[in-house]
Scaffold this active site. Sequence first.
Site, PDB file in Angstrom:
ATOM      1  N   ASP A 177       8.825 -14.741  -0.704  1.00 27.07           N
ATOM      2  CA  ASP A 177      10.154 -15.202  -0.026  1.00 27.07           C
ATOM      3  C   ASP A 177       9.695 -16.524   0.556  1.00 27.07           C
ATOM      4  OD1 ASP A 177       9.042 -14.605   2.324  1.00 27.07           O
ATOM      5  OD2 ASP A 177      10.754 -13.435   2.771  1.00 27.07           O
TER       6      ASP A 177
ATOM      7  N   CYS B  70       5.378 -12.410   2.026  1.00 26.84           N
ATOM      8  CA  CYS B  70       6.387 -12.791   2.725  1.00 26.84           C
ATOM      9  C   CYS B  70       5.847 -13.122   4.011  1.00 26.84           C
ATOM     10  CB  CYS B  70       7.625 -11.732   2.830  1.00 26.84           C
ATOM     11  SG  CYS B  70       7.050 -10.046   3.753  1.00 26.84           S
TER      12      CYS B  70
ATOM     13  N   HIS C  87      -9.527  11.154  -6.028  1.00 26.35           N
ATOM     14  CA  HIS C  87      -8.488  10.060  -5.797  1.00 26.35           C
ATOM     15  C   HIS C  87      -7.087  10.175  -6.685  1.00 26.35           C
ATOM     16  CE1 HIS C  87     -10.953   8.560  -2.738  1.00 26.35           C
ATOM     17  NE2 HIS C  87     -11.923   8.268  -3.670  1.00 26.35           N
TER      18      HIS C  87
ATOM     19  N   THR D 202       5.263 -11.554   6.825  1.00 27.55           N
ATOM     20  CA  THR D 202       4.686 -10.288   7.467  1.00 27.55           C
ATOM     21  C   THR D 202       3.888  -9.651   6.446  1.00 27.55           C
ATOM     22  OG1 THR D 202       6.327  -8.943   7.830  1.00 27.55           O
ATOM     23  CG2 THR D 202       5.839 -10.043   9.643  1.00 27.55           C
TER      24      THR D 202
ATOM     25  N   HIS E  54      -9.499   3.594  -4.231  1.00 28.95           N
ATOM     26  CA  HIS E  54      -9.058   4.943  -3.759  1.00 28.95           C
ATOM     27  C   HIS E  54      -7.458   5.014  -4.127  1.00 28.95           C
ATOM     28  CE1 HIS E  54     -12.229   6.102  -0.295  1.00 28.95           C
ATOM     29  NE2 HIS E  54     -12.599   5.418  -1.620  1.00 28.95           N
TER      30      HIS E  54
HETATM   31  C1  RB5 Z   1      11.585 -13.965   6.825  1.00 36.90           C
HETATM   32  O1  RB5 Z   1      11.781 -14.612   8.040  1.00 36.90           O
HETATM   33  C2  RB5 Z   1      10.927 -12.721   7.246  1.00 36.90           C
HETATM   34  O2  RB5 Z   1      11.549 -11.917   7.754  1.00 36.90           O
HETATM   35  C3  RB5 Z   1      10.285 -12.098   5.902  1.00 36.90           C
HETATM   36  O3  RB5 Z   1       9.209 -13.147   5.310  1.00 36.90           O
HETATM   37  C4  RB5 Z   1       9.340 -11.121   6.312  1.00 36.90           C
HETATM   38  O4  RB5 Z   1       8.413 -11.195   7.111  1.00 36.90           O
HETATM   39  C5  RB5 Z   1       9.954  -9.750   6.144  1.00 36.90           C
HETATM   40  O5  RB5 Z   1       9.370  -8.637   6.335  1.00 36.90           O
END
Ligand code: RB5
Length: 142
Positions: free
Chosen positions: A7, A64, A133, A66, A97
Amino acid sequence: MIAFGCDHGGFELKKDILDYLEKNNIEYKDFGCFSRESCDYPDIAKPVAKAVASGECEKGILICGTGIGISITANKVKGIRAALCGDCFSAEMTRLHNDANIVALGARVTGPGLAVKIVDTFLNTPFSNEERHQRRINKIED
Ligand code: RB5
């Protein structure tokens, strides 16, 4: 064939990962996004996860901000084992695993040098094929 998707939160890291794939002659299918414009991570994660689950692509890479939203979404697709990795040990172990088929990265958490190493470890570590596993993996889908 590797399915790639990110994203806008992951867009910053996209070039480093695609450069790594190209330098290593690893074929990929790019499911977007294609700019820094805000978008919704499920719109990217679902097509990538479906491409992996169907066998069209062997493995996937999702990014993304995080790595959390995009991995949560991917794991909703039957047959997907998406692992959010912030270190090479986890990337290795999740292949050995869990036979993880998608690696998720957080571009706002993990720097580009480490992220590339994580992808390299993930793509080059085979599943252990050990009975215990495989048994545990089978229970995920029960
Ligand atoms: C976008 O701002 C952010 O929320 C997305 O990239 C991600 O971290 C969501 O989990």
